[in-house]
Design an enzyme around this catalytic site. Structure first.
Site, PDB file in Angstrom:
ATOM      1  CD  GLN A  77      -7.663   0.438 -27.508  1.00 16.63           C
ATOM      2  OE1 GLN A  77      -8.603   0.266 -28.281  1.00 16.63           O
ATOM      3  NE2 GLN A  77      -7.439   1.610 -26.924  1.00 16.63           N
TER       4      GLN A  77
ATOM      5  CG  HIS B 294     -10.726  -3.246 -31.337  1.00 13.71           C
ATOM      6  ND1 HIS B 294     -10.919  -2.601 -32.537  1.00 13.71           N
ATOM      7  CD2 HIS B 294     -10.738  -2.276 -30.385  1.00 13.71           C
ATOM      8  CE1 HIS B 294     -11.047  -1.302 -32.325  1.00 13.71           C
ATOM      9  NE2 HIS B 294     -10.935  -1.085 -31.030  1.00 13.71           N
TER      10      HIS B 294
ATOM     11  CD  GLU C 249     -12.508   0.196 -27.792  1.00 20.33           C
ATOM     12  OE1 GLU C 249     -13.392   1.064 -27.771  1.00 20.33           O
ATOM     13  OE2 GLU C 249     -11.513   0.238 -28.556  1.00 20.33           O
TER      14      GLU C 249
ATOM     15  CD  GLU D  92     -10.251   4.017 -27.040  1.00 17.76           C
ATOM     16  OE1 GLU D  92      -9.153   4.560 -26.825  1.00 17.76           O
ATOM     17  OE2 GLU D  92     -10.399   3.082 -27.845  1.00 17.76           O
TER      18      GLU D  92
ATOM     19  CD  GLN E  58     -10.469   5.359 -30.487  1.00 15.44           C
ATOM     20  OE1 GLN E  58     -10.342   4.183 -30.789  1.00 15.44           O
ATOM     21  NE2 GLN E  58     -11.617   5.852 -30.053  1.00 15.44           N
TER      22      GLN E  58
ATOM     23  CG  ASP F 297      -9.338   2.082 -34.973  1.00 11.63           C
ATOM     24  OD1 ASP F 297      -9.132   2.773 -35.992  1.00 11.63           O
ATOM     25  OD2 ASP F 297     -10.047   2.474 -34.036  1.00 11.63           O
TER      26      ASP F 297
ATOM     27  CB  SER G  37      -7.092   3.572 -31.012  1.00 12.40           C
ATOM     28  OG  SER G  37      -7.499   3.885 -32.324  1.00 12.40           O
TER      29      SER G  37
END
Length: 750
Positions: free
Chosen positions: A146, A148, A175, A226, A301, A340, A367
């Site tokens: 995933q 950011h 995200e 999430e 998460q 993350d 995540s």
């Protein structure tokens, strides 16, 4: 000492290392500052009467808090509990690393365990054993990642461009979040459009307050969420104005709109909020995970997330983080495994922690890999960011591991970045939002960070975002705008994402899409690892994509086929004779001056040879040239020359420039002086080597040649050295006698 305290210079240097910017504390169990195995953690127990749990982990039903009630009602399988609780925890732990025990058998047993039982099982495992267990217990076979995507200017064109690049690089989910909550509709819209410009099937979300997040989902701007946080004590839940039941209801609301849901939890949140009740971080996180399971979420998460520096300040903190990832898989949950938030000042420590999830693989290895520079990351700074992408790709290639992304070419990235920025520009124009100028599109295409972007009128953007949120427009108007302005392919993908929400297949556990919107989940892509030769490993096209680094060169082209012309000719005049005069033999490798004409350091063989011979002459000694054909080894080249030398001293030179001063009565692998770092040798160095060899021949005391040491040389040039040596070795003629050489110098290279 003159009364002054003198400290160690080494300790002073160590004190300045990045690792010592991190905070380290001793355990304080009474307030919850303990990662695992607190004395206040309960012991496993379970008592069932008439199908109702009357005691759990040493606590009577009358004393249950609301989390106990929720877990007892919704997260413990009473049909499995008798067998599960009766199985010794150590036996269950051993089953986790036993390749002969299928994953599903363990999931069924763990479903009947209480939180304390689960913790007791995991406490038996070392970090290595947890990694082995994680490889088996991950619920989806294929790992993913995933991203950011944010920027401090909240610039929609840059948001779309960065999302497109992240999508092209292979991230399965993207995200974003915002500085100002009211900007959420535009940010969510930008990454949705951008993600589908890179490739189809990338899921997107905007991390904001849950009610607003649900409104974005209803508008069609997000496809997963999430942001549903859960906690391991009642006071922490109450501080968040929530209960396990309210979270379960919210999850159902998302699911009813076709939105994939993951909850969020992580070690350390309860003590950070002042409500740890003396329990260990891992025990409280296990309660969280059982709430997640009971609420019906397909995943979580976890991995401490934004609290990561807190468990990492404690002994065993990183082990506890890995343990919580593993426990989530034991409960059958998809795991987006943290990595993350910034975890350490030390690159070594950050990478060591990452390997605990990277090597065994998780459903989403991070995540939130910061696909933007750290200064643009609104999630508190990424643990790894856009400047680490090449490192990540290389590590995947090094280990033959799929970390969820792959290398890309600059031209492809620029193409999708521009297309994404222009697509958002078109939507803003069609929907009456503030104009995105050509200058903004151009800047977004080539930008590294938000500082490369022009400023926007944020008041106007906020007003547009509010109008969209409060008005009748939805994702359908966005799709129509894309299609009307020539972005039909992006429009089709955004529309397909809405269709998939209706179909609902991606609400399956651990579901992601491939480029063609085919669902990969724990249902149709279950993890089948049961030891060597089983489970997922990158192969075929996927392995080709992972290993295809743009900076990887064709080794056949690293050493040119045609030698560089030099101002030198070496002619064989017959077998080399045994010398009787005071001389230094200069023994050359098989390819020197012919097949290869420059050293690995780029020095012309003609210049090297001229300087060596000049140095010998300065000491009043003659030089004789021979070519050694029977070996390409520097030591043996030098020793062959020494055996022929009238003085018993010779210089051996490989074609890549590695040089030795040898003596007849020494063993071949011994020597007078060795110069293994050819790139560090200058022409002056070679002249000094010639001078020293002549002094040894005359029996004079000699100071060894001083050569700079560069410890990165091997790292940089070992491949080139290998290829040059391969070329020289091809010229070897086993058993051939050395040849006498006559040298001719020329004004110009031949």
């Amino acid at each position: 000492m003159n009364g002054q305290t003198k400290g160690s210079k080494r300790f002073a240097r160590l004190a300045q290392r990045p690792i010592n910017k991190d905070t380290f504390i001793q355990e304080w169990p009474e307030v919850g500052l303990i990662a695992m195995d607190s004395a206040s953690d309960p012991k496993p127990s379970l008592k069932i009467v008439d199908g109702v749990i009357e005691e759990m982990d040493g606590k009577a039903r009358a004393d249950f808090d609301m989390i106990d009630h929720f877990i007892a009602r919704h997260a413990v399988d009473l049909e499995r509990s008798a067998e599960a609780m009766a199985t010794p925890s150590k036996e269950l732990a051993r089953m986790l690393v036993d390749i002969h025990v299928p994953r599903q058998e363990i999931v069924q047993l763990i479903s009947g365990c209480t939180p304390a039982k689960v913790v007791e099982v995991v406490n038996h495992l070392t970090v290595l054993e947890m990694m082995m267990a994680l490889a088996k217990m991950r619920i989806r076979r294929t790992p993913a990642n995933q991203a950011h995507v944010t920027n401090r200017k909240e610039h929609p064109a840059l948001m779309a461009a960065d999302a497109a690049e992240a999508s092209l690089r292979g991230f399965a989910e993207i995200e974003t979040t915002v500085k100002v909550a009211r900007m959420a509709p535009l940010s969510a819209m930008a990454i949705l459009i951008g993600s589908q410009a890179g490739r189809g099937g990338v899921l997107t979300q905007c991390a904001v307050e849950e009610a607003l997040n649900l409104r974005l989902a209803i508008k069609g701007l997000t496809t997963y969420s999430e942001t549903l946080s859960v906690y391991g004590t009642d006071p922490a839940f109450i501080d968040g104005d929530d209960t396990p039941w309210s979270k379960a209801f919210l999850a159902s609301a998302y699911a009813s709109r076709g939105i994939k849901i993951r909850f969020t939890s992580g070690t350390g949140s309860e003590v950070l909020m002042g409500h740890a009740q003396g329990k260990s971080m891992l025990y409280l996180e296990t309660r969280c995970l059982m709430v997640v399971k009971g609420a019906g979420s397909q995943g979580v998460q976890n991995g401490s997330i934004s609290c990561v520096a807190l468990p990492e300040s404690l002994p065993g903190g990183v082990r506890a983080i890995l343990a919580e990832n593993l426990i989530a898989t034991l409960l059958g949950l998809e795991v987006a495994s943290g990595n993350d938030a910034l975890a350490s000042h030390s690159d070594i420590r950050k990478s060591a922690k990452l390997m605990l999830q990277f090597i065994p693989g998780t459903d989403l290895v991070t995540s939130g890999y910061s696909a933007v520079p750290r200064e643009d990351n609104l999630f508190g700074g990424g643990n790894f960011d856009a400047e680490d992408l090449d490192d990540w790709n290389v590590i995947q290639r090094d280990m033959s591991i799929d970390g969820g992304i792959h290398p890309v070419r600059e031209d492809d990235v620029l193409r999708v970045r521009e297309r994404a920025a222009r697509a958002v520009q078109a939507v803003f124009q069609e929907l009456g939002f503030p104009t995105i100028t050509e200058a903004e599109v151009g800047a977004a295409t080539y930008a590294h960070a938000g500082t490369d972007m022009p400023n926007r009128d944020q008041v106007a953007d906020l007003a547009a975002a509010e109008r969209f949120l409060q008005g009748q427009q939805t994702i359908l108007e966005v799709i129509q705008a894309l299609d009307a302005h020539g972005y039909g392919d992006i429009a089709e993908r955004v529309l397909e994402m809405q269709r998939q929400r209706i179909i609902g297949d991606y609400l399956q556990p651990s579901a992601i899409f491939d480029d063609d919107f085919r669902v990969l989940s724990a249902i149709n892509d279950p993890n089948d690892y049961q030891g060597p030769g089983t489970g997922y490993r990158p192969a075929g096209k996927r392995w080709q994509a992972i290993q295809d680094l743009p900076q990887a060169v064709n080794p056949r082209e690293m050493v040119g086929e045609a030698p560089t012309p030099i101002a030198l000719r070496l002619q064989s005049i017959g077998p080399a004779a045994q010398g009787v005069d005071m001389e230094v033999v200069v023994a050359l490798g098989p390819a020197f001056g012919e097949e290869i004409t420059t050293t690995i350091g780029g020095l012309s063989h003609s210049d090297v040879l001229r300087e060596v011979m000049a140095g010998i002459a300065e000491e009043g000694v003659s030089a004789r040239l021979v070519r050694v054909l029977a070996t390409s080894d520097c030591a043996f080249i030098g020793h062959e020359g020494a055996k022929l030398s009238g003085s018993g001293v010779a210089i051996g030179i490989q074609s890549k420039g590695t040089t030795v001063i040898h003596q007849r009565d020494l063993e071949p692998l011994n020597n007078l002086e060795l110069f293994p770092q050819a790139p560090a040798l200058s022409l002056d160095s070679y002249r000094q080597i010639g001078r020293n060899a002549a002094r040894y021949a005359k029996g004079k005391a000699t100071t060894p040649v001083s050569v700079p040491v560069d410890n990165t040389v091997r790292l940089r040039l070992i491949v080139k050295a290998t290829l040059m040596h391969l070329r020289e070795t091809k010229r070897v003629v086993l058993g051939a006698l050395p040849l006498e050489l006559q040298v001719t110098w020329h004004e110009e290279p031949l």
